[in-house]
Design a protein around this motif. Sequence first.
Motif, PDB file in Angstrom:
ATOM      1  N   GLU A 387      24.991  65.217  43.134  1.00  0.00           N
ATOM      2  CA  GLU A 387      23.756  64.760  43.978  1.00  0.00           C
ATOM      3  C   GLU A 387      23.948  65.320  45.373  1.00  0.00           C
ATOM      4  O   GLU A 387      22.819  65.460  46.143  1.00  0.00           O
ATOM      5  N   THR A 388      25.134  65.519  45.834  1.00  0.00           N
ATOM      6  CA  THR A 388      24.998  66.347  47.121  1.00  0.00           C
ATOM      7  C   THR A 388      24.748  67.755  46.893  1.00  0.00           C
ATOM      8  O   THR A 388      24.068  68.307  47.826  1.00  0.00           O
ATOM      9  N   GLY A 389      24.734  68.335  45.850  1.00  0.00           N
ATOM     10  CA  GLY A 389      23.896  69.760  45.732  1.00  0.00           C
ATOM     11  C   GLY A 389      22.737  69.357  45.874  1.00  0.00           C
ATOM     12  O   GLY A 389      22.059  70.355  46.576  1.00  0.00           O
ATOM     13  N   HIS A 390      21.812  68.573  45.260  1.00  0.00           N
ATOM     14  CA  HIS A 390      20.647  67.979  45.429  1.00  0.00           C
ATOM     15  C   HIS A 390      20.300  67.956  47.019  1.00  0.00           C
ATOM     16  O   HIS A 390      19.256  68.708  47.397  1.00  0.00           O
ATOM     17  N   SER A 391      20.947  67.110  47.670  1.00  0.00           N
ATOM     18  CA  SER A 391      20.815  66.910  48.838  1.00  0.00           C
ATOM     19  C   SER A 391      20.981  68.223  49.858  1.00  0.00           C
ATOM     20  O   SER A 391      20.199  68.174  51.055  1.00  0.00           O
ATOM     21  N   MET A 392      22.023  68.926  49.808  1.00  0.00           N
ATOM     22  CA  MET A 392      21.951  70.189  50.370  1.00  0.00           C
ATOM     23  C   MET A 392      20.764  71.051  50.324  1.00  0.00           C
ATOM     24  O   MET A 392      20.435  71.868  51.224  1.00  0.00           O
ATOM     25  N   HIS A 393      20.571  71.074  48.944  1.00  0.00           N
ATOM     26  CA  HIS A 393      19.348  71.918  48.734  1.00  0.00           C
ATOM     27  C   HIS A 393      18.051  71.624  49.489  1.00  0.00           C
ATOM     28  O   HIS A 393      17.359  72.374  50.208  1.00  0.00           O
ATOM     29  N   SER A 394      17.701  70.445  49.582  1.00  0.00           N
ATOM     30  CA  SER A 394      16.722  69.479  50.441  1.00  0.00           C
ATOM     31  C   SER A 394      17.038  69.886  51.858  1.00  0.00           C
ATOM     32  O   SER A 394      15.948  70.249  52.566  1.00  0.00           O
ATOM     33  N   SER A 395      18.387  69.927  52.391  1.00  0.00           N
ATOM     34  CA  SER A 395      18.535  69.917  53.458  1.00  0.00           C
ATOM     35  C   SER A 395      18.205  71.370  54.382  1.00  0.00           C
ATOM     36  O   SER A 395      17.431  71.550  55.077  1.00  0.00           O
ATOM     37  N   ILE A 415      19.662  72.988  39.259  1.00  0.00           N
ATOM     38  CA  ILE A 415      20.416  74.141  39.407  1.00  0.00           C
ATOM     39  C   ILE A 415      21.240  74.097  40.636  1.00  0.00           C
ATOM     40  O   ILE A 415      22.753  74.429  40.399  1.00  0.00           O
ATOM     41  N   ALA A 416      21.073  73.635  41.806  1.00  0.00           N
ATOM     42  CA  ALA A 416      21.921  73.534  42.986  1.00  0.00           C
ATOM     43  C   ALA A 416      22.756  72.412  42.692  1.00  0.00           C
ATOM     44  O   ALA A 416      24.190  72.387  43.095  1.00  0.00           O
ATOM     45  N   SER A 417      22.352  71.369  42.005  1.00  0.00           N
ATOM     46  CA  SER A 417      23.512  69.996  41.685  1.00  0.00           C
ATOM     47  C   SER A 417      24.504  70.519  40.735  1.00  0.00           C
ATOM     48  O   SER A 417      25.634  70.212  40.831  1.00  0.00           O
ATOM     49  N   THR A 418      24.113  71.433  39.553  1.00  0.00           N
ATOM     50  CA  THR A 418      25.040  71.645  38.664  1.00  0.00           C
ATOM     51  C   THR A 418      25.926  72.936  39.116  1.00  0.00           C
ATOM     52  O   THR A 418      26.930  72.860  38.360  1.00  0.00           O
ATOM     53  N   THR A 419      25.466  73.917  39.977  1.00  0.00           N
ATOM     54  CA  THR A 419      26.411  74.705  40.724  1.00  0.00           C
ATOM     55  C   THR A 419      27.382  73.930  41.200  1.00  0.00           C
ATOM     56  O   THR A 419      28.666  74.596  41.132  1.00  0.00           O
ATOM     57  N   ASN A 420      27.174  72.873  41.871  1.00  0.00           N
ATOM     58  CA  ASN A 420      28.440  72.342  42.615  1.00  0.00           C
ATOM     59  C   ASN A 420      29.213  71.769  41.601  1.00  0.00           C
ATOM     60  O   ASN A 420      30.474  71.773  41.987  1.00  0.00           O
ATOM     61  N   GLU A 421      28.700  71.201  40.442  1.00  0.00           N
ATOM     62  CA  GLU A 421      29.581  70.577  39.487  1.00  0.00           C
ATOM     63  C   GLU A 421      30.534  71.879  38.834  1.00  0.00           C
ATOM     64  O   GLU A 421      31.762  71.761  38.802  1.00  0.00           O
TER      65      GLU A 421
END
Length: 600
Positions: A387-395, A415-421
């Motif tokens: 979820e942090t990946g999503h939020s950073m993408h949005s930010s 993509i951003a969220s699962t890259t973080n994973e």
Amino acid sequence: MVLQRNEINEKDKWDLSTIFATDQAWEDALNQLSEEVETVDQYVGHLLDSAQSLLEITERSLELERQLEKLYVYAHMKNDQDTREAKYQEYYAKAMTLYSQLDQVLSFYEPEFMEITEEQMTAFLAAEPKLELYKHFFDQLLQKKNHVLSQREEELLAGASEIFGSASETFAILDNADLTFPYVLDDEDNEVQLSHGTYVRLMESKNREVRRCAYEALYATYEQFQHTYAKTLQTNVKVQNYRAKVRNYESARQAALAANFVPESVYDNLVSAVRKHLPLLHRYLALRSKILGIPDLKMYDVYTPLSSVDYSFTYDEALKKAEEALAVLGDDYLSRVKRAFSERWIDVYENQGKRSGAYSGGSYDTNAFMLLNWQDNLDNLFTLVHETGHSMHSSYTRETQPYVYGDYSIFLAEIASTTNENILTEKLLEEVQDDATRFAILNNFLDGFRGTVFRQTQFAEFEHAIHQADQNGEVLTSEFLNELYADLNETYYGLSKEDNPEIQYEWARIPHFYYNYYVYQYSTGFAAASALAEKIVHGSQEDRDRYIDYLKAGKSDYPLNVMRKAGVDMEKEDYLNDAFAVFERRLDEFEALVEKLGLA
């Protein structure tokens, strides 16, 4: 017992006062916007009067949408934090009603815009330089030219949008607020009330009897309401098929993917690649059966961790570990992460009535909030970085792009969220000191891959099948849905549907079936993320810079172009095969560790 909302510490709740300081401020803003929406009629018939007219009406339309998004986010999140509160149910309903009204009054825009000629567009761009900002926005609209209806037809569709969303809203209220699950015994023989959150924890129990009882209790509840769930799902499918038909698309899938400018071949390539690699999943499940010492593996045995290592994290420990892992993305990225963690962007713990699952949300003018239902385990650490990946993408997107491009395509969202994973997995494997802990991390990766790539593609197949069935005149009864789901589950997991009768009801509890062809993107996103994470962790600074550029791109270019610039071509099957190669490599290592540790 799951806590009530007022029993949760304030520091562990998201701070929605940063959106509107008080509920009264929200109500005032709603009333003001409602009045402004009523003034839009003055623009009807004048969009193409001049270059200045096109600019003024375009900017006014976007400004109204921007204000409404902020109103909607507040109401939506207030409702999600306790879906039983009538006040916020009303707020959410009012926001949805205003969305419908705004859609209706702006329904003139696309039909009028489609009348523009190439010569007129060229002249307008020359006459008003400020229109250049919107050139890509206009290009995207023109690609839909064959699917935009007359102004009157667009008004009728827009006016019905609230009705079209009723199936999804009914599902959400039934599943989150009205459904009551029975009490079951946990690992310590304590009686606990089953909930969406506790169910996940109980499925990870080492005690097979605990897993079995929780599993059977959950699905007995869904069996009881299967006909209601079938009706809500059938209604949702009919809505998507109807919308596609009236807009001259061949299918709901074509319409959904066209919204992101994604060809249907991307979807078909995914299903084809996953089907070819199902033997890898069967191989993993066979190994799971041996490790657990269970010759008759059941679906309630699929989620329990195979490791005896207590590799768990408190929430505070998880925040620290997430920061350590994501530091590879650079100081600017990490500073944003720390803001999210320290400035109450996150609603952490489960409470009575809270929406299940996890998500990242917000609008252009708000923080990129996150909803969690935290449990102290490794899986929830991965949920946090996801979820942090999503939020950073949005930010990044919102701070880089103007409002018109200040969001990103749904196709790019996962993509951003699962890259973080994937980055977190690399970090954990890099720092592990012993075989037992390495075994636990590999187990988590293999389960995560199974749950994302294999499972979400199974969902995608089910979703497409029910839309096709409805399009062909089939009635989506609970019996039809149960049989279809049971057959697909047997194909994917290789576990007999006769030995796992409860799993036929699983479709009833999946909220993403109401998201209109969303689930396939979890799978494509994970596979693309695998390639990006490899470049970020093992590649050059240029690779990392290209990734940050992807996070900043928003809707300033077409999704597939954004990914090509980041280094992944998603129209080819290569990125999928590369992801399965990673899965197989880590499965090989896992099997070797099983033998070395004498676990099977």
